[in-house]
Design a protein around this motif. Structure first.
Motif, PDB file in Angstrom:
ATOM      1  N   ALA A   1       8.979  17.290 -28.719  1.00  0.00           N
ATOM      2  CA  ALA A   1       9.945  16.471 -27.978  1.00  0.00           C
ATOM      3  C   ALA A   1       9.272  15.789 -26.793  1.00  0.00           C
ATOM      4  O   ALA A   1       9.584  14.660 -26.444  1.00  0.00           O
ATOM      5  CB  ALA A   1      11.099  17.344 -27.497  1.00  0.00           C
ATOM      6  N   ALA A   2       8.333  16.496 -26.185  1.00  0.00           N
ATOM      7  CA  ALA A   2       7.727  15.971 -24.966  1.00  0.00           C
ATOM      8  C   ALA A   2       6.460  15.166 -25.234  1.00  0.00           C
ATOM      9  O   ALA A   2       5.857  14.648 -24.293  1.00  0.00           O
ATOM     10  CB  ALA A   2       7.402  17.124 -24.024  1.00  0.00           C
ATOM     11  N   ALA A   3       6.041  15.059 -26.494  1.00  0.00           N
ATOM     12  CA  ALA A   3       4.752  14.420 -26.776  1.00  0.00           C
ATOM     13  C   ALA A   3       4.651  13.061 -26.091  1.00  0.00           C
ATOM     14  O   ALA A   3       5.525  12.207 -26.232  1.00  0.00           O
ATOM     15  CB  ALA A   3       4.571  14.265 -28.285  1.00  0.00           C
ATOM     16  N   GLY A   4       3.589  12.893 -25.352  1.00  0.00           N
ATOM     17  CA  GLY A   4       3.416  11.647 -24.602  1.00  0.00           C
ATOM     18  C   GLY A   4       1.950  11.291 -24.474  1.00  0.00           C
ATOM     19  O   GLY A   4       1.071  11.980 -25.020  1.00  0.00           O
ATOM     20  N   LEU A   5       1.694  10.221 -23.737  1.00  0.00           N
ATOM     21  CA  LEU A   5       0.322   9.727 -23.599  1.00  0.00           C
ATOM     22  C   LEU A   5      -0.612  10.792 -23.031  1.00  0.00           C
ATOM     23  O   LEU A   5      -1.797  10.832 -23.361  1.00  0.00           O
ATOM     24  CB  LEU A   5       0.305   8.497 -22.684  1.00  0.00           C
ATOM     25  CG  LEU A   5       1.103   7.283 -23.166  1.00  0.00           C
ATOM     26  CD1 LEU A   5       1.003   6.152 -22.144  1.00  0.00           C
ATOM     27  CD2 LEU A   5       0.586   6.813 -24.527  1.00  0.00           C
ATOM     28  N   SER A   6      -0.068  11.646 -22.169  1.00  0.00           N
ATOM     29  CA  SER A   6      -0.921  12.636 -21.502  1.00  0.00           C
ATOM     30  C   SER A   6      -1.408  13.729 -22.447  1.00  0.00           C
ATOM     31  O   SER A   6      -2.185  14.581 -22.033  1.00  0.00           O
ATOM     32  CB  SER A   6      -0.163  13.254 -20.327  1.00  0.00           C
ATOM     33  OG  SER A   6       1.060  13.789 -20.795  1.00  0.00           O
TER      34      SER A   6
END
Ligand code: 3PG
Ligand code: CO
Length: 550
Positions: A519-524
Motif C-alpha cells: 500500500a505504501a510503495a513509493g519512490l523511496s
C-alpha cells in the motif's frame, strides 16, 4: 550496508543494475487526455505485459510534500529515489516555519530587516514564482513576508513576480496577480507602500536551471534590477497587455514587464536594498542567486550595475557551494543517500541525462549536493535551447547512446539516467508533441534494454511523477476533459497526482525475480530495491526493498 546471505545468489547472477527514470510518466486512471495512452510504444507495452511491474506513490506526503493534494515534482521525486527515504521538503519546512513564527526569529530574517531599514528606501524586494503550485514557491509564503515586513516597520516592498502557468493552469496568471495586487493595496498606507514592480513568464526570464540558458537570467536581471522592459501601470494591466500583444502565448512564456509611473520604473534594485528570493526549490534559483552574490569575477553576462544589497534565499539551494550564504529556512538535511552508501562500498556509479534534467539525476539524486561521491561518473548531454514541442524527441537517442556505451565499457555497476521527454514536452501543453515524446522514449528504451541484456544486467524502470499522462484538465466530477469556450479541450501543463510505474526487467537465464505491491510503495523504496539486487540489506534509514525472489 550489510551483505544479505539469502540474496547472494541473486547478486552473483546480476550484472549491472540500470535505473531508468522516465520523467513525467504517470499511470492515469483514464485514457482521456493521456499522451501516453495515445502513443505507439511497443517496448513499454511489452514491459507492462511481460515483466513484473507495480505502482509507486509519487506525490503528496509520500514524497515529503505538506499534503496529498500536492502533486509530485522532480526535486522531491529524485530526492526520494536517491535517498531511499522521505524528508519533509522545502514546501513543508517553509510553511511550518512561518506557522510557528520561527522564520522571523532567525538571524537571516533579522539581518534582512536591519539591512532594509538601514538603506535609503527602507525597501525589501521579493523575487519569485507567483502561484500556489508549491513546487518552487507558494504565494502564501510571499504574503507572509510582505505582512511581516510591514510589522517590522519597513516602509516599502517591491515584488518581482514570475508568472507561472506551468505548475498551475496554463493561463491562470490573473487569478493570482489580481487578488495579490489587491492584497498589497489593502496593506499599503501612508507609511507602507507595497507593489508589484516587475515580472515576466518563468520560462522567459530569471528561472533558468543547470546553466541551460543564461540569457534568460540576463533578461530577468535587466527587468528586476535595472528596470528595463515594456512599461505598464500595474501587473494586471501588464498581463492583459502582453496577452493582447502576443496572442496564443501561454503564461510561462510571456515576455518581461516593468511597472512604471511617468516613465520611471517603480522598483529598480538599488544599493542598500534588501532582496529575498522567495522560491524554496534550488534548481531554478541558483543562477539568479549567483548573479546577486558573486563579485567582479561573475562572467555569465554583463550585469551593467551590481547593486550592493543584502540577499537571502528562502532556503539554501546548494549546501556544497553555500548558495546563497544567507537563507531564511534551513533546507532538509538529507543524509545517508544511496549514492553515498554505494560509493562507500566501492560500487561504481554512472549518471546521465541531458542538461534540462542533468541535475535531477546528480544533484537532486544525491540529496541536493553538487559534488560527486567517490566512484561516480557523470555525463551531461547538452539540451537544445528550443521550445520542446518543436523537438519532442529531445536528447533521448543521445542519452541511450551514452548509457549503452557506459554499459559496454563494463566500468559501472549501477547506471542511472533520466529521459526528460514526458515531462518537458508535457509542460508545453501540446498533446501531439507529448505523444511523440513518449514514442521517442520508447524507442530509446528498446535500444537500451538490448544493451542491458548483453551486459547480463537488470533494469528498474520508473518515473519521478506524472505529467504526459494528463494533457487536458479533467473535469473533477465526470473525469472527462474540461472544455474551452470554443469546445477544444483545456490544455494542462502541470504535473499529475497519479502513481508511477516500477518495472523490473531482465533476461538473465534461470533467475526469477518479482516486485511486491504494498500500500505504501513509493519512490523511496527504490534505493533498498537496488541494494537487494546487489546482495545488500537496506540502510537502516531507507524504506524497504520491494524485490521478491521466486
Ligand atoms: C519546472 O521547474 O520545470 C516545473 O516547475 C517542475 O518540473 P520538474 O519538477 O519536473 O522539474
Ligand atoms: Co516537470
Amino acid at each position: 550496508l550489510q551483505r544479505n546471505e539469502s540474496l547472494s545468489q541473486v547478486a552473483a547472477a546480476v550484472g549491472p543494475v540500470v535505473l531508468i527514470v522516465m520523467d513525467g510518466y504517470g499511470l492515469s486512471k483514464t485514457d482521456a487526455g493521456s499522451a501516453i495512452a495515445a502513443a505507439n510504444k511497443p517496448t513499454l507495452d511489452k514491459l507492462f505485459a511481460q515483466h513484473p511491474n507495480i505502482r509507486l506513490r509519487a506525490h503528496g506526503t509520500a514524497v515529503g510534500m505538506p499534503s496529498d493534494e500536492d502533486m509530485g515534482n522532480s526535486e522531491v521525486g529524485h530526492n526520494a529515489l536517491g535517498a531511499g527515504q522521505v524528508y519533509a521538503q522545502g514546501a513543508a519546512l517553509v510553511a511550518d516555519s512561518i506557522a510557528s513564527g520561527e522564520i522571523w526569529q532567525g538571524q537571516a530574517w533579522q539581518e534582512i530587516v536591519a539591512a532594509a531599514k538601514a538603506g535609503k528606501a527602507s525597501r525589501l524586494h521579493c523575487i519569485g514564482l507567483l502561484s500556489d503550485g508549491n513546487v518552487h514557491s507558494h504565494i502564501d509564503h510571499l504574503k507572509a513576508l510582505v505582512r511581516q515586513a510591514k510589522a517590522e516597520g519597513l516602509r516599502s516592498v517591491r515584488v518581482h513576480a514570475l508568472i507561472d502557468g506551468r505548475d498551475v493552469p496554463e493561463t491562470s496568471a490573473l487569478d493570482y496577480v489580481l487578488p495579490f495586487e489587491a492584497f498589497l493595496a489593502e496593506l499599503s498606507d501612508a507609511d507602507f507602500d507595497a507593489r508589484i514592480a516587475s515580472g515576466g513568464g518563468r520560462q522567459c526570464i530569471t528561472m533558468d536551471r543547470y546553466d541551460a540558458n543564461w540569457p534568460m537570467v540576463e533578461r530577468g536581471w535587466k527587468t528586476h534590477v535595472l528596470g528595463q522592459g515594456p512599461q505598464f501601470p500595474n501587473a494586471g494591466a501588464a498581463i492583459e497587455g502582453l496577452r493582447q500583444q502576443h496572442p496564443g502565448v501561454i503564461d510561462q512564456d510571456l515576455p518581461e514587464f516593468v511597472i512604471a509611473e511617468q516613465g520611471r520604473p517603480i522598483g529598480t534594485i538599488e544599493d542598500g536594498d534588501a532582496v529575498v528570493l522567495f522560491n524554496f526549490r534550488g534548481d531554478r534559483a541558483i543562477e539568479i542567486t549567483r548573479a546577486f552574490e558573486e563579485g567582479a569575477s561573475f562572467d555569465k553576462f554583463d550585469r551593467v550595475r551590481a547593486p550592493k544589497v543584502s540577499y537571502a534565499g528562502m532556503l539554501q539551494y546548494d549546501g556544497d557551494l553555500k548558495l546563497p550564504a544567507r537563507f531564511l529556512v534551513a533546507p532538509p538535511a538529507i543524509r545517508n543517500t544511496s549514492g553515498e552508501w554505494f560509493s562507500k562500498l566501492g560500487i561504481t556509479q554512472f549518471a546521465c541525462s541531458e542538461t534540462q534534467k542533468f541535475g535531477h539525476v546528480t544533484y537532486f539524486w544525491n540529496g541536493n549536493r553538487s559534488s560527486k561521491f567517490e566512484g561516480e561518473t557523470y555525463l551531461e548531454v547538452p539540451s537544445d535551447v528550443v521550445p520542446f514541442e518543436q523537438r519532442p524527441w529531445m536528447k533521448s537517442a543521445e542519452i541511450a547512446d551514452a548509457m549503452i556505451a557506459a554499459l559496454q565499457s563494463g566500468q559501472h555497476k549501477i547506471l542511472r539516467c533520466n529521459f526528460a521527454n514526458g515531462d518537458m514536452v508535457g509542460h508545453t501543453g501540446n498533446f501531439r508533441a507529448a505523444t511523440m515524446s513518449i514514442e521517442a522514449v520508447d524507442l530509446a528504451l528498446g535500444r537500451l534494454l538490448k544493451a542491458v541484456d548483453a551486459a547480463g544486467g537488470v533494469a528498474l524502470i520508473t518515473a519521478d511523477h506524472g505529467n504526459a499522462d494528463e494533457m487536458f484538465e479533467l473535469d473533477k466530477k465526470s473525469g472527462q476533459p474540461a472544455l474551452n469556450k470554443d469546445g477544444s479541450p483545456k490544455a494542462k501543463t502541470a504535473h499529475t497526482l497519479n502513481p508511477v510505474p516500477l518495472i523490473l526487467y531482465h533476461r538473465i537465464p534461470g533467475l526469477t525475480l518479482g516486485l511486491k505491491q504494498t500500500a505504501a510503495a513509493g519512490l523511496s523504496n527504490l534505493a533498498a530495491t537496488t541494494a537487494a539486487l546487489l546482495g545488500y540489506d537496506k540502510h537502516a534509514d531507507w524504506d524497504e526493498s520491494l524485490l521478491t525472489l521466486a
